[in-house]
Motif scaffolding. Structure first.
Motif, PDB file in Angstrom:
ATOM      1  N   GLN A 161     -38.418 -48.104 -56.521  1.00 46.73           N
ATOM      2  CA  GLN A 161     -37.285 -48.858 -56.371  1.00 46.73           C
ATOM      3  C   GLN A 161     -36.359 -47.371 -55.261  1.00 46.73           C
ATOM      4  O   GLN A 161     -35.166 -48.608 -54.483  1.00 46.73           O
ATOM      5  CB  GLN A 161     -37.194 -48.641 -57.890  1.00 46.73           C
ATOM      6  CG  GLN A 161     -37.224 -49.641 -58.785  1.00 46.73           C
ATOM      7  CD  GLN A 161     -36.396 -49.817 -59.728  1.00 46.73           C
ATOM      8  OE1 GLN A 161     -36.137 -48.730 -60.605  1.00 46.73           O
ATOM      9  NE2 GLN A 161     -36.667 -50.868 -60.630  1.00 46.73           N
ATOM     10  N   HIS A 217     -37.263 -46.656 -52.792  1.00 52.64           N
ATOM     11  CA  HIS A 217     -37.850 -46.756 -51.397  1.00 52.64           C
ATOM     12  C   HIS A 217     -36.201 -48.145 -50.617  1.00 52.64           C
ATOM     13  O   HIS A 217     -36.456 -48.356 -49.956  1.00 52.64           O
ATOM     14  CB  HIS A 217     -39.310 -47.450 -50.843  1.00 52.64           C
ATOM     15  CG  HIS A 217     -40.204 -46.039 -50.359  1.00 52.64           C
ATOM     16  ND1 HIS A 217     -39.417 -45.171 -49.199  1.00 52.64           N
ATOM     17  CD2 HIS A 217     -41.297 -44.986 -51.218  1.00 52.64           C
ATOM     18  CE1 HIS A 217     -40.867 -44.305 -48.967  1.00 52.64           C
ATOM     19  NE2 HIS A 217     -41.782 -44.280 -50.838  1.00 52.64           N
ATOM     20  N   ARG A 218     -36.847 -49.230 -51.378  1.00 55.08           N
ATOM     21  CA  ARG A 218     -36.110 -50.205 -51.862  1.00 55.08           C
ATOM     22  C   ARG A 218     -35.033 -50.430 -51.091  1.00 55.08           C
ATOM     23  O   ARG A 218     -34.506 -50.854 -50.815  1.00 55.08           O
ATOM     24  CB  ARG A 218     -36.169 -51.275 -52.666  1.00 55.08           C
ATOM     25  CG  ARG A 218     -36.222 -53.117 -52.232  1.00 55.08           C
ATOM     26  CD  ARG A 218     -36.051 -53.589 -53.499  1.00 55.08           C
ATOM     27  NE  ARG A 218     -35.366 -53.415 -54.524  1.00 55.08           N
ATOM     28  CZ  ARG A 218     -36.633 -53.300 -56.078  1.00 55.08           C
ATOM     29  NH1 ARG A 218     -37.364 -53.254 -55.831  1.00 55.08           N
ATOM     30  NH2 ARG A 218     -35.628 -53.068 -57.054  1.00 55.08           N
ATOM     31  N   ASP A 219     -34.426 -49.243 -52.273  1.00 58.56           N
ATOM     32  CA  ASP A 219     -32.884 -49.149 -52.652  1.00 58.56           C
ATOM     33  C   ASP A 219     -32.434 -48.361 -51.278  1.00 58.56           C
ATOM     34  O   ASP A 219     -31.604 -48.497 -50.827  1.00 58.56           O
ATOM     35  CB  ASP A 219     -31.976 -48.294 -53.388  1.00 58.56           C
ATOM     36  CG  ASP A 219     -32.320 -49.416 -54.597  1.00 58.56           C
ATOM     37  OD1 ASP A 219     -32.599 -50.666 -54.715  1.00 58.56           O
ATOM     38  OD2 ASP A 219     -31.826 -48.819 -55.483  1.00 58.56           O
ATOM     39  N   HIS A 250     -37.729 -49.377 -44.986  1.00 60.26           N
ATOM     40  CA  HIS A 250     -38.172 -49.437 -45.992  1.00 60.26           C
ATOM     41  C   HIS A 250     -38.884 -50.242 -47.160  1.00 60.26           C
ATOM     42  O   HIS A 250     -39.358 -49.462 -48.442  1.00 60.26           O
ATOM     43  CB  HIS A 250     -36.901 -47.650 -46.937  1.00 60.26           C
ATOM     44  CG  HIS A 250     -36.494 -47.472 -46.205  1.00 60.26           C
ATOM     45  ND1 HIS A 250     -37.390 -46.078 -45.908  1.00 60.26           N
ATOM     46  CD2 HIS A 250     -35.223 -47.151 -45.683  1.00 60.26           C
ATOM     47  CE1 HIS A 250     -36.788 -45.004 -44.765  1.00 60.26           C
ATOM     48  NE2 HIS A 250     -35.110 -46.146 -44.895  1.00 60.26           N
ATOM     49  N   TYR A 251     -38.610 -51.741 -46.055  1.00 60.91           N
ATOM     50  CA  TYR A 251     -39.213 -52.444 -47.227  1.00 60.91           C
ATOM     51  C   TYR A 251     -40.549 -52.024 -47.389  1.00 60.91           C
ATOM     52  O   TYR A 251     -41.336 -52.074 -48.437  1.00 60.91           O
ATOM     53  CB  TYR A 251     -39.034 -53.924 -47.505  1.00 60.91           C
ATOM     54  CG  TYR A 251     -37.381 -53.823 -47.188  1.00 60.91           C
ATOM     55  CD1 TYR A 251     -36.332 -53.074 -48.495  1.00 60.91           C
ATOM     56  CD2 TYR A 251     -36.744 -55.539 -47.053  1.00 60.91           C
ATOM     57  CE1 TYR A 251     -35.241 -53.728 -48.340  1.00 60.91           C
ATOM     58  CE2 TYR A 251     -35.383 -55.467 -47.745  1.00 60.91           C
ATOM     59  CZ  TYR A 251     -34.939 -54.481 -48.107  1.00 60.91           C
ATOM     60  OH  TYR A 251     -33.409 -55.095 -48.292  1.00 60.91           O
ATOM     61  N   ALA A 288     -42.057 -49.661 -50.256  1.00 61.30           N
ATOM     62  CA  ALA A 288     -41.767 -49.827 -51.686  1.00 61.30           C
ATOM     63  C   ALA A 288     -43.041 -50.638 -51.840  1.00 61.30           C
ATOM     64  O   ALA A 288     -43.511 -50.484 -52.845  1.00 61.30           O
ATOM     65  CB  ALA A 288     -40.365 -50.608 -51.909  1.00 61.30           C
ATOM     66  N   ASP A 289     -43.415 -51.963 -51.080  1.00 63.33           N
ATOM     67  CA  ASP A 289     -44.297 -52.521 -51.186  1.00 63.33           C
ATOM     68  C   ASP A 289     -45.674 -51.938 -51.032  1.00 63.33           C
ATOM     69  O   ASP A 289     -46.925 -52.271 -51.702  1.00 63.33           O
ATOM     70  CB  ASP A 289     -44.641 -53.553 -49.730  1.00 63.33           C
ATOM     71  CG  ASP A 289     -42.918 -55.018 -50.251  1.00 63.33           C
ATOM     72  OD1 ASP A 289     -43.737 -55.428 -51.552  1.00 63.33           O
ATOM     73  OD2 ASP A 289     -43.650 -55.517 -49.203  1.00 63.33           O
ATOM     74  N   GLU A 311     -41.309 -56.029 -59.623  1.00 64.54           N
ATOM     75  CA  GLU A 311     -40.349 -55.511 -58.345  1.00 64.54           C
ATOM     76  C   GLU A 311     -41.134 -56.114 -57.354  1.00 64.54           C
ATOM     77  O   GLU A 311     -40.763 -55.561 -55.624  1.00 64.54           O
ATOM     78  CB  GLU A 311     -41.064 -54.217 -58.927  1.00 64.54           C
ATOM     79  CG  GLU A 311     -40.443 -52.960 -59.538  1.00 64.54           C
ATOM     80  CD  GLU A 311     -39.037 -53.120 -59.162  1.00 64.54           C
ATOM     81  OE1 GLU A 311     -38.120 -53.109 -58.149  1.00 64.54           O
ATOM     82  OE2 GLU A 311     -37.577 -53.686 -60.473  1.00 64.54           O
ATOM     83  N   THR A 320     -38.424 -57.411 -54.401  1.00 69.35           N
ATOM     84  CA  THR A 320     -38.514 -56.826 -52.587  1.00 69.35           C
ATOM     85  C   THR A 320     -38.677 -58.394 -52.075  1.00 69.35           C
ATOM     86  O   THR A 320     -38.005 -58.174 -51.031  1.00 69.35           O
ATOM     87  CB  THR A 320     -39.423 -55.670 -52.820  1.00 69.35           C
ATOM     88  OG1 THR A 320     -39.438 -54.469 -53.284  1.00 69.35           O
ATOM     89  CG2 THR A 320     -39.133 -55.756 -51.534  1.00 69.35           C
ATOM     90  N   ARG A 346     -35.692 -59.971 -51.808  1.00 66.40           N
ATOM     91  CA  ARG A 346     -34.455 -59.679 -50.944  1.00 66.40           C
ATOM     92  C   ARG A 346     -34.554 -59.629 -49.256  1.00 66.40           C
ATOM     93  O   ARG A 346     -33.776 -59.881 -48.785  1.00 66.40           O
ATOM     94  CB  ARG A 346     -34.244 -57.617 -50.309  1.00 66.40           C
ATOM     95  CG  ARG A 346     -34.095 -57.031 -52.109  1.00 66.40           C
ATOM     96  CD  ARG A 346     -32.655 -56.771 -51.812  1.00 66.40           C
ATOM     97  NE  ARG A 346     -31.676 -56.134 -52.800  1.00 66.40           N
ATOM     98  CZ  ARG A 346     -31.903 -54.173 -53.317  1.00 66.40           C
ATOM     99  NH1 ARG A 346     -33.008 -53.542 -51.844  1.00 66.40           N
ATOM    100  NH2 ARG A 346     -31.129 -53.857 -54.156  1.00 66.40           N
ATOM    101  N   ARG A 347     -36.474 -59.250 -49.187  1.00 62.34           N
ATOM    102  CA  ARG A 347     -36.277 -59.919 -47.822  1.00 62.34           C
ATOM    103  C   ARG A 347     -36.596 -60.835 -47.611  1.00 62.34           C
ATOM    104  O   ARG A 347     -36.280 -62.490 -46.130  1.00 62.34           O
ATOM    105  CB  ARG A 347     -37.887 -60.480 -47.767  1.00 62.34           C
ATOM    106  CG  ARG A 347     -38.577 -58.618 -47.210  1.00 62.34           C
ATOM    107  CD  ARG A 347     -39.933 -58.748 -46.613  1.00 62.34           C
ATOM    108  NE  ARG A 347     -40.321 -57.573 -46.215  1.00 62.34           N
ATOM    109  CZ  ARG A 347     -41.866 -56.080 -47.035  1.00 62.34           C
ATOM    110  NH1 ARG A 347     -41.793 -57.264 -48.168  1.00 62.34           N
ATOM    111  NH2 ARG A 347     -41.698 -55.511 -46.785  1.00 62.34           N
TER     112      ARG A 347
END
Length: 416
Positions: A220, A222-224, A229-230, A233-234, A265, A269, A272-273
């Motif tokens: 979270q 990383h993603r935020d 930074h996605y 997160a992955d 999660e 992500t 978000r992409r």
């Protein structure tokens, strides 16, 4: 603007478009990606950045601020008098005390540490108190300094390998709790210090559930931090899911829940992409994990449960910018099944985002009112809620302007 010179946005008198470009590049975001998030063309973004188009009106400025995750609107518009903070909430009064406990180096601790069992009981009570409190940072701010120091003392005084692994698990769990206090406050370096310590302690504990929770929070964080930074997160998410797969045959409810939470999660992500297929596939996997849990089960850290899957579906649809689907999912979700005031408020905010995407601004404000009633602090620290409220203070409808302005004052986005 040369690539070798990045102006200091707080000091240099540069145009809106240049500020927008600097902030976009700092996020590692292309014009095409930003345009997609704004519902505009890459050409429009370029024309704003090079100054061929003037600064947009407030609703679009707020959308740009959301997409670029700027902590303060003044970073984008360059007006020093504008101090509206969007994605970093107000600093909590207890933040200095929590910071001091985190920064303390416990080598010379002489007091006797409480037992691991005692610390686990206190942790359970802290989570329960958080979920029942309308102002959960008030509660955590009081409890965390003592918990952090006692957990560190327990680790320092552990004598055997087994005792040390148990103590590392407790330390990691205390850091996990700390992240809920620190989230969206204006001390990113402190948050990341806690994220990294939590991960290290979790790995040292060798406990699958503790490792899963620390990874969930790290993903979270990383993603935020934005689109650049996605991938990080992955990487955390997928590596932890591969590790947990070995444990699922004999897993208890907590391990099943954190595995389900990590799957969601990964879908979050992907949403978000803008990858709808991957996002909904992970949501389906998470729902399958939830169905393996008892109907009454509720994970205290992630809120993962059967009850939360409806709320998660709203989040996926919202992140995919699918207004109609967001509204349909919101109608199907039952917020009364979520046994947590801050998590219920968070769901209301996601609902409001969906209604706002669907052009139902009046309903969005009504839902945000419900979020405020459930947990005022949650909406006060939420950048998406603040953006919707501030945008509606510019509404053409006098009634909506008045309602939005009243809510903006209550959440601290505007001064009365």
């Amino acid at each position: 603007m040369s690539s070798g010179a990045t102006p200091e946005l707080s000091n240099e008198p540069i145009a809106f478009g240049q500020r927008m470009q600097v902030l976009r590049l700092r996020r590692g975001m292309s014009r095409t990606v930003l345009a997609g998030l704004l519902g505009k063309s890459p050409s429009w973004v370029k024309q704003v950045e090079v100054g061929r188009l003037q600064m947009p009106k407030l609703p679009m400025v707020l959308r740009i601020a959301e997409a670029l995750r700027v902590p303060s609107l003044s970073d984008l518009v360059g007006e020093q008098a504008t101090t509206i903070s969007l994605f970093a909430g107000p600093g909590h009064a207890r933040l200095p005390y929590v910071r001091d406990a985190i920064n303390e180096y416990p080598l010379t601790t002489v007091r006797q540490a409480p037992s691991a069992a005692h610390l686990k009981t206190r942790l359970a009570h802290a989570w329960q108190a958080r979920h029942s409190a309308p102002h959960h940072r008030d509660v955590l701010g009081e409890l965390l300094p003592h918990l952090i120091r006692d957990a560190q003392a327990s680790l320092a005084q552990a004598e055997s390998g087994v005792e040390r692994r148990v103590a590392q698990s407790v330390v990691s769990q205390v850091y996990s709790l700390s992240q809920f206090f620190l989230a969206y406050q204006s001390d990113a370096s402190l948050l990341w210090r806690v994220v990294e310590r939590g991960l290290v302690s979790a790995q040292e504990s060798e406990d699958p559930h503790t490792i899963g929770v620390a990874a969930w929070l790290a993903a979270q964080a990383h993603r935020d931090s934005g689109p650049a930074h996605y991938d990080a997160a992955d990487a955390v998410n997928h590596a932890t899911l591969r590790y947990l797969e070995r444990c699922l045959a004999e897993a208890d409810n907590d391990v099943l829940a954190i595995t389900g939470a990590l799957n969601f999660e990964a879908g979050y992500t992907a949403a978000r992409r803008g990858d709808a297929g991957t996002a909904w596939r992970y949501w389906d996997t998470a729902r399958s994990m939830a169905e393996r849990l008892p109907a009454s089960y509720f994970h205290p850290v992630t809120s993962f449960s059967r009850a939360i899957m409806g709320a998660h579906a709203v989040t996926v649809a919202v992140e995919l910018h699918a207004g109609g689907e967001s509204v349909r999912q919101a109608a199907a979700a039952d917020v009364t099944l979520i046994p947590s005031r801050p998590r219920s408020a968070r769901h209301r905010i996601e609902e409001a985002r969906g209604y706002h995407l669907d052009g139902q601004a009046e309903t969005a404000l009504a839902v945000l009112d419900k979020a405020y009633q459930a947990a005022p602090e949650t909406i006060r620290y939420n950048g998406y809620a603040r953006r919707i409220v501030l945008e509606e203070t510019e509404s053409r409808s006098p009634a909506q302007r008045r309602r939005a302005s009243e809510l903006a004052v209550k959440i601290g986005a505007l001064v009365a």
